[in-house]
Scaffold this motif. Structure first.
Motif, PDB file in Angstrom:
ATOM      1  N   ASP A  23      30.089  27.214  50.463  1.00 32.48           N
ATOM      2  CA  ASP A  23      30.920  28.355  50.081  1.00 32.48           C
ATOM      3  C   ASP A  23      31.651  28.900  51.292  1.00 32.48           C
ATOM      4  O   ASP A  23      31.055  29.075  52.350  1.00 32.48           O
ATOM      5  N   ARG A  28      38.204  39.166  50.784  1.00 34.10           N
ATOM      6  CA  ARG A  28      37.360  40.130  50.074  1.00 34.10           C
ATOM      7  C   ARG A  28      36.384  39.454  49.113  1.00 34.10           C
ATOM      8  O   ARG A  28      35.378  38.961  49.540  1.00 34.10           O
ATOM      9  N   ARG A  29      36.680  39.416  47.832  1.00 42.84           N
ATOM     10  CA  ARG A  29      35.740  38.891  46.842  1.00 42.84           C
ATOM     11  C   ARG A  29      36.126  37.523  46.309  1.00 42.84           C
ATOM     12  O   ARG A  29      35.507  37.016  45.393  1.00 42.84           O
ATOM     13  N   VAL A  30      37.148  36.900  46.864  1.00 42.88           N
ATOM     14  CA  VAL A  30      37.589  35.581  46.409  1.00 42.88           C
ATOM     15  C   VAL A  30      36.958  34.527  47.316  1.00 42.88           C
ATOM     16  O   VAL A  30      37.027  34.626  48.534  1.00 42.88           O
ATOM     17  N   VAL A  62      37.550  27.879  42.913  1.00 42.46           N
ATOM     18  CA  VAL A  62      37.976  29.182  43.417  1.00 42.46           C
ATOM     19  C   VAL A  62      37.363  30.206  42.482  1.00 42.46           C
ATOM     20  O   VAL A  62      37.478  30.079  41.256  1.00 42.46           O
ATOM     21  N   SER A  63      36.663  31.201  43.049  1.00 45.26           N
ATOM     22  CA  SER A  63      35.953  32.156  42.198  1.00 45.26           C
ATOM     23  C   SER A  63      36.103  33.585  42.703  1.00 45.26           C
ATOM     24  O   SER A  63      36.436  33.827  43.862  1.00 45.26           O
ATOM     25  N   LEU A  64      35.827  34.498  41.809  1.00 40.33           N
ATOM     26  CA  LEU A  64      35.819  35.922  42.103  1.00 40.33           C
ATOM     27  C   LEU A  64      34.372  36.372  42.120  1.00 40.33           C
ATOM     28  O   LEU A  64      33.647  36.182  41.136  1.00 40.33           O
ATOM     29  N   ARG A  65      33.918  36.935  43.251  1.00 37.18           N
ATOM     30  CA  ARG A  65      32.541  37.414  43.383  1.00 37.18           C
ATOM     31  C   ARG A  65      32.365  38.709  42.598  1.00 37.18           C
ATOM     32  O   ARG A  65      33.173  39.626  42.717  1.00 37.18           O
ATOM     33  N   LEU A  66      31.289  38.787  41.819  1.00 31.48           N
ATOM     34  CA  LEU A  66      30.963  39.967  41.031  1.00 31.48           C
ATOM     35  C   LEU A  66      29.698  40.605  41.586  1.00 31.48           C
ATOM     36  O   LEU A  66      29.068  40.068  42.497  1.00 31.48           O
ATOM     37  N   SER A  71      29.353  35.213  40.010  1.00 28.91           N
ATOM     38  CA  SER A  71      30.776  34.958  40.204  1.00 28.91           C
ATOM     39  C   SER A  71      31.337  34.257  38.976  1.00 28.91           C
ATOM     40  O   SER A  71      30.610  33.643  38.198  1.00 28.91           O
ATOM     41  N   GLY A  73      34.802  31.735  37.977  1.00 24.68           N
ATOM     42  CA  GLY A  73      35.852  30.988  38.658  1.00 24.68           C
ATOM     43  C   GLY A  73      36.416  29.869  37.824  1.00 24.68           C
ATOM     44  O   GLY A  73      36.072  29.691  36.653  1.00 24.68           O
TER      45      GLY A  73
END
Length: 135
Positions: A23, A28-30, A62-66, A71, A73
């Motif tokens: 990873d 930021r969160r991406v 490619v993901s967005l962290r929650l 996440s 993606g």
């Protein structure tokens, strides 16, 4: 990070795999993730074979962290036998992913119980010192 997965269809197609991922936080969160996993593939009753029962799964995501380590993606992956069979047609797919941490609380408790309590930060990665260098 270790990864494992399985896919199956009602036609008897099955693919199980286990491997590792890397990873990289982009902004930021991406995050960006690359992974590789060898596995076993069974073609089923009507599906085309992939040339060999041993298949290798390579992926990028490619993901967005929650919150809570989760996440969501989008992932592209390729499955190939890497030339092990007489034919190597491969398969590609794009999928929506939801990642959930397993054993996170157990890992944090273990970090808190190892060594000098003043030298360990909650949430630090395994093998990372409080100053951020490798141990």
């Amino acid at each position: 990070h270790p990864i494992a997965g399985a896919m199956a269809t009602s036609e008897g197609v099955a693919h199980v795999y286990a491997g590792f991922s890397l990873d990289l936080l982009m902004v930021r969160r991406v995050a960006f993730r690359a992974s590789f996993a060898p596995g076993y593939y069974r073609p089923g009753r009507t599906a085309r074979g992939l040339g060999h029962p041993i298949e290798f799964r390579s992926a990028v995501e490619v993901s967005l962290r929650l919150a809570g380590g989760r996440s969501i993606g989008i992932e592209y992956y390729h499955i190939s036998n890497g030339g092990l069979g007489s034919s190597n047609p491969g398969a590609e797919s794009v999928s929506l992913t939801l990642t959930l941490p397993l054993g996170r609380r157990l890992q944090e408790r273990r970090l808190l119980s190892i060594g000098d309590p003043d030298s360990i930060r909650v949430g630090s990665a395994a093998g990372e010192s409080p100053a951020g260098g490798a141990e």
